[in-house]
Design a protein around this motif. Sequence first.
Motif, mmCIF file in Angstrom:
data_model
loop_
_atom_site.group_PDB
_atom_site.id
_atom_site.type_symbol
_atom_site.label_atom_id
_atom_site.label_comp_id
_atom_site.label_asym_id
_atom_site.label_seq_id
_atom_site.Cartn_x
_atom_site.Cartn_y
_atom_site.Cartn_z
ATOM 1 N N LEU A 159 26.046 57.646 30.753
ATOM 2 C CA LEU A 159 25.858 56.812 31.942
ATOM 3 C C LEU A 159 26.993 57.035 32.933
ATOM 4 O O LEU A 159 26.772 57.188 34.122
ATOM 5 C CB LEU A 159 25.813 55.336 31.546
ATOM 6 N N GLY A 160 28.223 57.011 32.410
ATOM 7 C CA GLY A 160 29.392 57.217 33.245
ATOM 8 C C GLY A 160 30.474 56.195 32.978
ATOM 9 O O GLY A 160 30.351 55.347 32.079
ATOM 10 N N PHE A 161 31.526 56.266 33.761
ATOM 11 C CA PHE A 161 32.643 55.338 33.610
ATOM 12 C C PHE A 161 33.382 55.238 34.938
ATOM 13 O O PHE A 161 33.212 56.072 35.837
ATOM 14 C CB PHE A 161 33.594 55.786 32.493
ATOM 15 N N VAL A 162 34.213 54.202 35.027
ATOM 16 C CA VAL A 162 34.986 53.957 36.238
ATOM 17 C C VAL A 162 36.442 53.762 35.826
ATOM 18 O O VAL A 162 36.723 53.057 34.855
ATOM 19 C CB VAL A 162 34.489 52.701 36.980
ATOM 20 N N VAL A 163 37.356 54.381 36.549
ATOM 21 C CA VAL A 163 38.788 54.207 36.309
ATOM 22 C C VAL A 163 39.366 53.368 37.436
ATOM 23 O O VAL A 163 39.234 53.730 38.616
ATOM 24 C CB VAL A 163 39.513 55.562 36.211
ATOM 25 N N LEU A 164 39.982 52.263 37.056
ATOM 26 C CA LEU A 164 40.609 51.358 38.012
ATOM 27 C C LEU A 164 42.125 51.443 37.881
ATOM 28 O O LEU A 164 42.643 51.502 36.767
ATOM 29 C CB LEU A 164 40.159 49.915 37.766
ATOM 30 N N ALA A 165 42.830 51.422 38.996
ATOM 31 C CA ALA A 165 44.293 51.448 38.981
ATOM 32 C C ALA A 165 44.809 50.600 40.135
ATOM 33 O O ALA A 165 44.369 50.762 41.278
ATOM 34 C CB ALA A 165 44.813 52.876 39.110
ATOM 35 N N HIS A 166 45.746 49.688 39.825
ATOM 36 C CA HIS A 166 46.268 48.793 40.859
ATOM 37 C C HIS A 166 47.508 48.080 40.326
ATOM 38 O O HIS A 166 47.591 47.790 39.127
ATOM 39 C CB HIS A 166 45.211 47.759 41.250
ATOM 40 N N PRO A 167 48.468 47.772 41.179
ATOM 41 C CA PRO A 167 49.664 47.050 40.707
ATOM 42 C C PRO A 167 49.363 45.635 40.235
ATOM 43 O O PRO A 167 50.099 45.087 39.408
ATOM 44 C CB PRO A 167 50.580 47.030 41.940
ATOM 45 N N GLU A 168 48.283 45.008 40.742
ATOM 46 C CA GLU A 168 47.988 43.617 40.429
ATOM 47 C C GLU A 168 46.885 43.502 39.381
ATOM 48 O O GLU A 168 45.741 43.901 39.636
ATOM 49 C CB GLU A 168 47.558 42.873 41.700
ATOM 50 N N PRO A 169 47.181 42.926 38.211
ATOM 51 C CA PRO A 169 46.155 42.769 37.177
ATOM 52 C C PRO A 169 44.944 41.972 37.649
ATOM 53 O O PRO A 169 43.813 42.255 37.231
ATOM 54 C CB PRO A 169 46.898 42.028 36.064
ATOM 55 N N ALA A 170 45.148 40.982 38.530
ATOM 56 C CA ALA A 170 44.035 40.160 38.999
ATOM 57 C C ALA A 170 43.012 40.993 39.769
ATOM 58 O O ALA A 170 41.806 40.717 39.715
ATOM 59 C CB ALA A 170 44.558 39.027 39.879
ATOM 60 N N VAL A 171 43.485 42.004 40.485
ATOM 61 C CA VAL A 171 42.571 42.877 41.231
ATOM 62 C C VAL A 171 41.720 43.678 40.258
ATOM 63 O O VAL A 171 40.504 43.839 40.452
ATOM 64 C CB VAL A 171 43.354 43.806 42.171
ATOM 65 N N LEU A 172 42.328 44.178 39.180
ATOM 66 C CA LEU A 172 41.568 44.903 38.168
ATOM 67 C C LEU A 172 40.500 44.017 37.549
ATOM 68 O O LEU A 172 39.349 44.455 37.350
ATOM 69 C CB LEU A 172 42.502 45.434 37.072
ATOM 70 N N GLU A 173 40.851 42.766 37.255
ATOM 71 C CA GLU A 173 39.890 41.858 36.635
ATOM 72 C C GLU A 173 38.716 41.590 37.563
ATOM 73 O O GLU A 173 37.556 41.564 37.128
ATOM 74 C CB GLU A 173 40.570 40.543 36.252
ATOM 75 N N ALA A 174 38.996 41.377 38.851
ATOM 76 C CA ALA A 174 37.923 41.115 39.806
ATOM 77 C C ALA A 174 37.010 42.330 39.950
ATOM 78 O O ALA A 174 35.771 42.201 40.019
ATOM 79 C CB ALA A 174 38.515 40.724 41.164
ATOM 80 N N ASP A 175 37.592 43.512 39.983
ATOM 81 C CA ASP A 175 36.785 44.729 40.128
ATOM 82 C C ASP A 175 35.997 45.024 38.853
ATOM 83 O O ASP A 175 34.865 45.529 38.920
ATOM 84 C CB ASP A 175 37.689 45.907 40.497
ATOM 85 N N TYR A 176 36.582 44.713 37.720
ATOM 86 C CA TYR A 176 35.844 44.847 36.456
ATOM 87 C C TYR A 176 34.597 43.964 36.489
ATOM 88 O O TYR A 176 33.500 44.404 36.133
ATOM 89 C CB TYR A 176 36.749 44.455 35.289
ATOM 90 N N ALA A 177 34.761 42.705 36.917
ATOM 91 C CA ALA A 177 33.620 41.786 36.997
ATOM 92 C C ALA A 177 32.564 42.307 37.973
ATOM 93 O O ALA A 177 31.351 42.175 37.741
ATOM 94 C CB ALA A 177 34.099 40.402 37.414
#
Length: 406
Positions: free
Chosen positions: A376-394
């Motif tokens: 299917l695929g995958f997405v790599v997220l990278a950011h200094p703020e953990p909250a941004v990663l959580e929001a983008d994961y959702a």
Amino acid sequence: MKVAVVVDPYSSGNMLAPAFREAGLMPVAVTSTPEPSEVYAASYRPEDFDAVITHDGDVARTAEVLAGLDPVCVLPGTECGVELADLLAPLVLPERCNTPELAAARRHKGAMQEALVAAGLPTVRQICTDSAEEAEAWIAREGLAGRPLIVKPPKSAGTDGVTLIGPGGDWRRAFSGLLHQRNKLDLVNDQVLVQEYLVGTEHVVDTFSHDGRHTVVDICRYRKRGTVYDSMDWLPYDPVGDAELLDYTSAALDALGVRFGAAHTEVMMTAEGPRLIETGVRLHGGGQPRFCRVATGDSQVDRTVRYCAGGDIPLGYTLGQQMRVVFLLVTRSGVVRNAEILERVADLPSHHFHAVEVRTGDLVRATDDLFASLALGFVVLAHPEPAVLEADYAAIRELERELVIG
């Protein structure tokens, strides 16, 4: 020019040839079969190598050819190359190989746990057998009747065939469904592993070893849904706070005779302490090293090449930024009607990379192992703020819910 040999340079192993060449080494491939299995075929790049040697089953003959090249290493590129690399390296380069007598324990997951028991390390309770009756007697003897179990092949990769049996579930059906069947590495399951189900937090410790000394390249934490990978987060290197995990991993690598090369060790941190799930004596797959470079500035590929070229290797690493791999998942099988909505992940604030492999009109199956997820695929997220990663994961999970599959 010095030669570097890679056995079955598939999956993340396809990153080794360009890196060796950039470091001034000549890459040579050895393939254990005339053609790679279907799951690895797309990652094979024979054009990256100065020579490709197809192993014909005669280990001594292949070793003689390699010895004539005077290589600086003989390493597996991925899981299917581990056994042949373990046979060739002691014959070609005995000063840079793993302990030959423990070769079976580095590939067969039943023998792997037995090697840890022999070394006095705590392990998951398991039985490896071709007899359902023997497995049933073991389950009763261990007090595991009515409790969740894991049933899986002893030689596989990518969670292929790994089945979670719920409390009181029909483990016999999973057992018979795996026994004598050909897995995705094109091997017949002549036995089946039945294990207790471990509860805890799963970590992976990626290492590079030389002269029996294990250096830590990265530590990641998995989230899973049963046996299916949900996501993976890079963690800071904390040799004090993670001492139990790291000491256990190092002892497990010693017990398996790992002395040279990359290893990928999955450990469950349970209430009773760490327990080995399994070790792959090769690079972390799925292209993880290229993302590790972003998170830490280093990777198993880089350490392997640097050491073979005469460079120094650190004991640990520094996490430069928060990073997460999100594996795409679907809960039902069918034809995808609107796969293009997944491309919206590129607009997420923490988006670093994505690979969406499914297209509108494709038939997909419900995600039940890592190979199905990577299809299917995958997405790599990278950011200094953990909250941004959580929001983008959702947000990624919401896009999955919007997929129309019928």
